[in-house]
Design a protein around this motif. Structure first.
Motif, mmCIF file in Angstrom:
data_model
loop_
_atom_site.group_PDB
_atom_site.id
_atom_site.type_symbol
_atom_site.label_atom_id
_atom_site.label_comp_id
_atom_site.label_asym_id
_atom_site.label_seq_id
_atom_site.Cartn_x
_atom_site.Cartn_y
_atom_site.Cartn_z
ATOM 1 N N ALA A 38 0.815 -1.212 0.000
ATOM 2 C CA ALA A 38 0.000 0.000 0.000
ATOM 3 C C ALA A 38 0.848 1.261 0.000
ATOM 4 C CB ALA A 38 -0.933 -0.011 1.206
ATOM 5 N N ASP A 39 2.039 1.204 0.612
ATOM 6 C CA ASP A 39 2.867 2.405 0.700
ATOM 7 C C ASP A 39 3.815 2.570 -0.484
ATOM 8 O OD1 ASP A 39 4.922 0.599 1.136
ATOM 9 O OD2 ASP A 39 5.234 1.134 3.236
ATOM 10 N N GLY A 40 3.700 1.697 -1.486
ATOM 11 C CA GLY A 40 4.507 1.819 -2.692
ATOM 12 C C GLY A 40 5.798 1.045 -2.673
ATOM 13 N N SER A 41 6.120 0.417 -1.554
ATOM 14 C CA SER A 41 7.313 -0.429 -1.499
ATOM 15 C C SER A 41 6.993 -1.799 -2.092
ATOM 16 C CB SER A 41 7.799 -0.570 -0.057
ATOM 17 O OG SER A 41 6.824 -1.228 0.739
ATOM 18 N N HIS A 42 7.993 -2.658 -2.093
ATOM 19 C CA HIS A 42 7.792 -4.049 -2.500
ATOM 20 C C HIS A 42 8.106 -4.947 -1.314
ATOM 21 C CE1 HIS A 42 7.275 -3.771 -6.955
ATOM 22 N NE2 HIS A 42 7.761 -2.579 -6.704
ATOM 23 N N PRO B 1 -6.681 -5.806 -11.177
ATOM 24 C CA PRO B 1 -5.512 -5.248 -10.492
ATOM 25 C C PRO B 1 -5.139 -6.066 -9.272
ATOM 26 C CG PRO B 1 -7.454 -3.893 -10.075
ATOM 27 C CD PRO B 1 -7.850 -4.899 -11.116
ATOM 28 N N GLU B 2 -3.861 -6.100 -8.971
ATOM 29 C CA GLU B 2 -3.382 -6.816 -7.789
ATOM 30 C C GLU B 2 -3.744 -6.037 -6.517
ATOM 31 O OE1 GLU B 2 -1.900 -9.754 -7.500
ATOM 32 O OE2 GLU B 2 -1.732 -10.155 -9.652
ATOM 33 N N HIS B 3 -4.094 -6.764 -5.476
ATOM 34 C CA HIS B 3 -4.261 -6.142 -4.170
ATOM 35 C C HIS B 3 -2.880 -5.817 -3.593
ATOM 36 C CE1 HIS B 3 -8.465 -7.055 -4.379
ATOM 37 N NE2 HIS B 3 -8.249 -8.355 -4.412
ATOM 38 N N ARG B 4 -2.859 -4.886 -2.646
ATOM 39 C CA ARG B 4 -1.599 -4.433 -2.057
ATOM 40 C C ARG B 4 -1.523 -4.792 -0.577
ATOM 41 N NH1 ARG B 4 1.493 -0.743 -4.909
ATOM 42 N NH2 ARG B 4 0.684 -0.363 -7.027
ATOM 43 N N PHE B 5 -0.367 -5.285 -0.195
ATOM 44 C CA PHE B 5 -0.133 -5.662 1.189
ATOM 45 C C PHE B 5 -0.268 -4.448 2.096
ATOM 46 C CE2 PHE B 5 2.814 -6.401 4.780
ATOM 47 C CZ PHE B 5 2.202 -7.535 5.312
ATOM 48 N N GLY B 6 -1.020 -4.612 3.193
ATOM 49 C CA GLY B 6 -1.215 -3.530 4.140
ATOM 50 C C GLY B 6 -2.389 -2.639 3.850
ATOM 51 N N ASN B 7 -3.066 -2.860 2.735
ATOM 52 C CA ASN B 7 -4.235 -2.070 2.385
ATOM 53 C C ASN B 7 -5.470 -2.774 2.935
ATOM 54 O OD1 ASN B 7 -6.275 -0.553 1.269
ATOM 55 N ND2 ASN B 7 -5.534 -0.691 -0.837
ATOM 56 N N SER B 8 -6.130 -2.189 3.931
ATOM 57 C CA SER B 8 -7.248 -2.852 4.607
ATOM 58 C C SER B 8 -8.604 -2.452 4.061
ATOM 59 C CB SER B 8 -7.218 -2.524 6.109
ATOM 60 O OG SER B 8 -7.290 -1.130 6.324
ATOM 61 N N SER B 9 -8.627 -1.739 2.924
ATOM 62 C CA SER B 9 -9.926 -1.303 2.379
ATOM 63 C C SER B 9 -10.693 -2.460 1.782
ATOM 64 C CB SER B 9 -9.687 -0.239 1.312
ATOM 65 O OG SER B 9 -8.941 -0.751 0.239
#
Length: 299
Positions: free
Chosen positions: A71-75, A291-299
């Motif tokens: 979620a924060d743009g890192s990998h 689209p891929e989901h993102r780690f840490g995104n709780s929406s």
């Protein structure tokens, strides 16, 4: 129903990467790049279709097993048995957690669910012992072991309605379905989805399209197939490499199927016949991706 056969000439080389074991391709809708790893060379790679730029970053580990967008743009990178955040190109990765310890295993395939949790599994480094397991990793690094008795974790994917988890054990030659509770992060009702134990064919990495079709690469099988949600195969795509490893949808419209491949286990004669082995392949307009989901995104 006879599966649609897509001619091989529609399969093109997107990146002449020459990977020993290319894996876990992901399309980032922010950077507009394709990202993937070469597990054995410990390389994290990206490709920008707009410019043709292919960037490669090496890592100091034994295996760079897989990756996830965050979620924060890192990998999030799976290095051996630990998960590490890579924030920027020049920053050293910081460890999130050690998923497992004490076994001759490494982390392998993973995927993030719609609540931002990573589902990732381990595999036996000797490729025959049931040492592996599937884990759920929360945003704070808390790790929950979901089940064990796994040889090689692969093919983790979620249905578009978030009610079904797919899981493959490549060296058991089977893919299973589970009922998935998105809110609780629980799985239940394990049942067989595809069984190749009689033939020894090896289903590997997978992804879901917008219609709920499961796309699976067959390692040592030279093809990618699409399963309907009921388990029937309706599309078979031969690829010019014996060892396709994983698939994802990408491009601006998410209608390009990218396929990572491997040179591993091929002898010199086979490599001579397969100049595209180890490259990232692309098939345009075959289906609509998500689209891929993102780690840490709780929406």
């Amino acid at each position: 129903m006879t599966p649609d056969m897509i001619p091989a000439y529609r399969v093109e080389t997107a990146v002449a990467a020459g990977d020993i074991l290319g894996e876990t391709p992901l399309w980032c809708d922010r950077s507009r790049k394709l990202w993937w790893v070469d597990i054995d060379r410990r390389l994290h790679q990206s490709f920008d279709p707009a410019t043709g730029a292919h960037q490669v970053v090496p890592y100091a580990c034994n295996f760079l097993g897989s990756q996830a967008l965050t979620a924060d743009g890192s990998h999030l990178l799976a290095q051996d048995l630990g998960l590490y955040r890579r924030a920027f190109d020049d920053d050293p990765p910081g460890q999130l957690c050690e998923v497992e310890s004490g076994l001759d295993n490494r982390l392998n395939d993973g995927r993030v669910d719609a609540r931002g949790r990573l589902w990732i599994g381990t595999m036996d480094n000797q490729l025959h012992r049931p040492n592996g397991a599937l884990y759920r990793v929360d945003a704070d690094g808390r790790t929950t072991r979901m089940f064990g008795d796994v040889i090689v974790t692969n093919g983790i994917a979620f249905s578009p309605d978030n009610r079904t988890l797919y899981f493959t054990d490549t060296r058991r030659y089977r893919t299973w379905q589970f009922d998935f509770d998105l809110d609780d992060g629980a799985i239940s009702n394990r049942r067989l989805f595809a069984d190749y134990s009689a033939s020894g064919e090896r289903p590997d990495g997978a992804c879901i399209d917008a219609a709920g079709g499961l796309w699976t690469a067959f390692f040592s099988g030279g093809r990618v197939v699409r399963y309907r949600p009921d388990g029937r195969i309706d599309t078979v795509i031969p690829v010019p490499a014996t060892n396709p490893t994983c698939v994802c949808f990408g491009g601006a419209d998410l209608k390009t199927l990218f396929v990572t491949t491997a040179r591993k286990f091929l002898d010199r004669e086979q490599l001579g016949r397969e100049p595209q082995a180890g490259h990232v392949l692309a098939i345009d307009g075959i289906a609509q991706g998500l689209p891929e989901h993102r780690f840490g995104n709780s929406s």
